[in-house]
Design a protein around this motif. Structure first.
Motif, PDB file in Angstrom:
ATOM      1  N   GLU A 194       1.071  -1.527  -0.086  1.00 50.47           N
ATOM      2  CA  GLU A 194       0.257   0.339   0.191  1.00 50.47           C
ATOM      3  C   GLU A 194       0.756   1.151   0.096  1.00 50.47           C
ATOM      4  N   ARG A 195       1.840   0.900   0.477  1.00 50.37           N
ATOM      5  CA  ARG A 195       3.185   2.462   0.227  1.00 50.37           C
ATOM      6  C   ARG A 195       3.578   2.591  -0.831  1.00 50.37           C
ATOM      7  N   ILE A 198       0.537   4.321  -2.654  1.00 48.47           N
ATOM      8  CA  ILE A 198       0.371   5.499  -2.274  1.00 48.47           C
ATOM      9  C   ILE A 198       1.868   6.422  -2.848  1.00 48.47           C
ATOM     10  N   ASP A 201       0.440   7.474  -6.698  1.00 53.74           N
ATOM     11  CA  ASP A 201      -0.277   7.881  -6.919  1.00 53.74           C
ATOM     12  C   ASP A 201       0.075   9.198  -5.759  1.00 53.74           C
ATOM     13  N   ALA A 303      -6.435  10.436  -0.656  1.00 53.04           N
ATOM     14  CA  ALA A 303      -6.766   9.869   0.489  1.00 53.04           C
ATOM     15  C   ALA A 303      -8.233   9.371   0.814  1.00 53.04           C
ATOM     16  N   ARG A 306      -9.570   7.651  -2.102  1.00 49.80           N
ATOM     17  CA  ARG A 306      -9.226   5.858  -1.943  1.00 49.80           C
ATOM     18  C   ARG A 306     -10.142   5.989  -0.457  1.00 49.80           C
ATOM     19  N   GLU A 364      -3.408   2.655   6.696  1.00 48.77           N
ATOM     20  CA  GLU A 364      -2.174   3.795   5.981  1.00 48.77           C
ATOM     21  C   GLU A 364      -2.016   4.686   5.299  1.00 48.77           C
ATOM     22  N   ARG A 365      -3.492   5.242   3.916  1.00 55.39           N
ATOM     23  CA  ARG A 365      -3.894   6.194   3.467  1.00 55.39           C
ATOM     24  C   ARG A 365      -3.453   7.352   4.993  1.00 55.39           C
TER      25      ARG A 365
END
Length: 401
Positions: A194-195, A198, A201, A303, A306, A364-365
Motif C-alpha cells: 500500500e505504501r 500511495i 499516487d 486519501a 481512496r 495507512e492512507r
C-alpha cells in the motif's frame, strides 16, 4: 543486549521443575522414614536409592530407572515385603514414558514386563514358601502376575498418555504461533504494497507542483526587466504552490519507492461521480455533507477519496445485500470527518478470515495524511470513521474568519 524471552522462560520452567522435584523427594523421604522406619542399613539404603530416583525422575529418567532397579533388587534381597517406598517404582515408570526419549520409553516398557515377573515370583515365594504346589497355588501365581502387570503397566501407560497430550498441545501452540507470524508477515506485506501504491499516487501530484514552480520561476526571470508586477505574481504563485506541495513531499519521503503512474489523481470533486457509479452497481447509498468545506491538500483529498472508495467497495462485496450504506462528510473546525456505515451480511464472520488489503491500506492512507481511521463492527453494522486535518493555511483562515 536483551535476553531471549523464550530462553528465559525455559530456564524459569526448568528451575521451577527442579524445585518441585526436590520438594517431592524430601517429602517422600520423610514419609518413607516415618511410615517404613528402616530397621537396618539395607532398608535405609533402599529408601535413599528410591528417594534419589524420585528426585531425578523428570530431569533424568534413565538415571532414575537405573537407581530404581538396584533399590528394588536390594529390597527383595533383604526379604522385605512391599511398602510405601515401592510407590517410587510407579513414579519412575510413569516418568520413563512421559519424559524419556525413545530408548528410555522402551527400557521402561521392558521393565514393566521383567519387573512384573520378578515381583510376582517374589511375592509368590513369600506367600507359599514351603507349601505344596497345587492348582490353587498356580492360580495364585497367575493372579499375582496379572496384578503386577496391571499396576506397573498402568503407570507406564499413563505416562505415555501424558506425553501424547503434551505433544498435541505443543503442536497446537506451534500451529497458532506459526499462523500469527504468517498473519503478521502478511500485514507487513500489505502495508508495504500500500505504501508503494500511495507513492505512485503522490508522484504526479508532487511532479505537477514542482513543474508549476519551475515554470513560474523561469517566467519571472525573463520578465523581471520589463514587468515587475509579473515577478511579484510569479513569486506569490511559487510560494503558494511550494507550501501546498510541502505536505506531499513529506508523504513522498515516507515511502520506500516511487514509480511512474498514469493519469490525474482523484480529488473531493470526484466523489459525486463515485457515488453515482456505486449506485449504478446496485448499492443503496445515502450521502450527506454538513459544515462549511475547507480546502484540503491534494494528498489529503486523495486519501479521503481512496478510503471512501475502498469502504464502499467493501460494503458492496461483503455487506448485506440490499442494505443501506450511509456516507456522511462533516466539516468540523479545521478537520474533515467521514463516516461510512453499512449492514453486515449475517452469513459472513466479521471477526474471522485472513487479513485483506482493504483495511490496512485505508488505515495507512489516513495516517500518512495526518489523520486517523477506526473500523469496527457494532452489532449488525460495520462502521468506518476517518478524521483528516485540513491544511494549516486553511485552518488559520477559518479561525480568523
Amino acid at each position: 543486549m536483551q535476553a531471549d524471552p523464550v530462553a528465559s522462560a525455559d530456564v524459569a520452567r526448568r528451575r521451577h521443575r527442579l524445585t518441585v522435584d526436590a520438594i517431592v523427594a524430601v517429602m517422600f523421604f520423610v514419609v518413607g522414614t516415618v511410615a517404613g522406619t528402616p530397621a537396618s542399613v539395607v532398608g535405609f539404603g533402599v529408601l535413599v536409592l528410591f528417594t534419589a530416583a524420585v528426585a531425578l525422575r523428570r530431569e533424568a529418567p534413565p538415571a532414575a530407572l537405573g537407581l530404581a532397579w538396584p533399590a528394588a533388587l536390594l529390597q527383595m534381597a533383604s526379604g522385605a515385603g512391599p511398602g510405601f517406598v515401592d510407590i517410587a517404582v510407579l513414579a519412575v515408570l510413569f516418568a520413563t514414558s512421559a519424559y524419556g526419549d525413545r530408548v528410555t520409553r522402551l527400557a521402561g516398557l521392558a521393565s514393566v514386563a521383567v519387573g512384573s515377573l520378578t515381583a510376582a515370583g517374589y511375592l509368590f515365594l513369600q506367600a507359599h514358601r514351603g507349601a505344596p504346589i497345587t492348582a490353587a497355588t498356580w492360580a495364585s501365581l497367575a493372579t499375582l502376575l496379572v496384578g503386577c502387570v496391571a499396576v506397573l503397566g498402568l503407570a507406564w501407560t499413563l505416562g505415555l498418555l501424558l506425553r501424547t497430550w503434551r505433544t498435541a498441545r505443543d503442536s497446537r501452540r506451534e500451529g497458532l504461533r506459526a499462523l500469527e507470524e504468517h498473519r503478521q508477515a502478511q500485514r507487513a506485506v500489505v502495508v508495504e504494497q500500500e505504501r508503494s501504491r500511495i507513492a505512485r499516487d503522490m508522484h504526479d501530484v508532487v511532479a505537477h507542483s514542482l513543474a508549476v514552480v519551475i515554470a513560474q520561476a523561469d517566467g519571472a526571470r525573463y520578465a523581471r526587466a520589463t514587468d515587475a508586477a509579473a515577478v511579484d505574481s510569479a513569486l506569490v504563485t511559487i510560494s503558494a504552490t511550494a507550501r501546498a506541495a510541502l505536505a506531499d513531499v513529506r508523504v513522498l519521503l515516507a515511502q520506500l519507492r516511487q514509480d511512474d503512474t498514469v493519469g490525474p489523481q482523484p480529488t473531493l470533486a470526484d466523489l459525486p461521480p463515485l457515488a453515482a457509479q456505486m449506485r449504478a452497481a446496485g448499492l443503496a447509498l445515502s450521502w450527506s455533507e454538513t459544515g462549511e468545506p475547507l480546502p484540503l491538500g491534494s494528498g489529503a483529498q486523495l486519501a479521503v477519496y481512496r478510503i471512501i472508495q475502498e469502504a464502499l467497495t467493501n460494503a458492496l462485496r461483503h455487506g448485506a445485500p440490499g442494505g443501506e450504506v450511509r456516507v456522511a462528510l462533516g466539516w468540523t473546525g479545521a478537520d474533515l470527518a467521514v463516516s461510512i456505515e453499512n449492514a453486515l451480511d449475517p452469513g459472513r464472520d466479521a471477526a474471522g478470515g485472513d487479513v485483506g488489503h482493504g483495511l490496512p491500506g485505508m488505515r495507512e492512507r489516513a495516517v500518512l495524511a495526518g489523520g486517523t481511521l477506526n473500523a469496527e463492527a457494532d452489532g449488525d453494522r460495520f462502521r468506518v470513521r476517518v478524521a483528516v486535518p485540513a491544511t494549516p493555511a486553511a485552518a488559520s483562515a477559518r479561525e480568523t474568519a
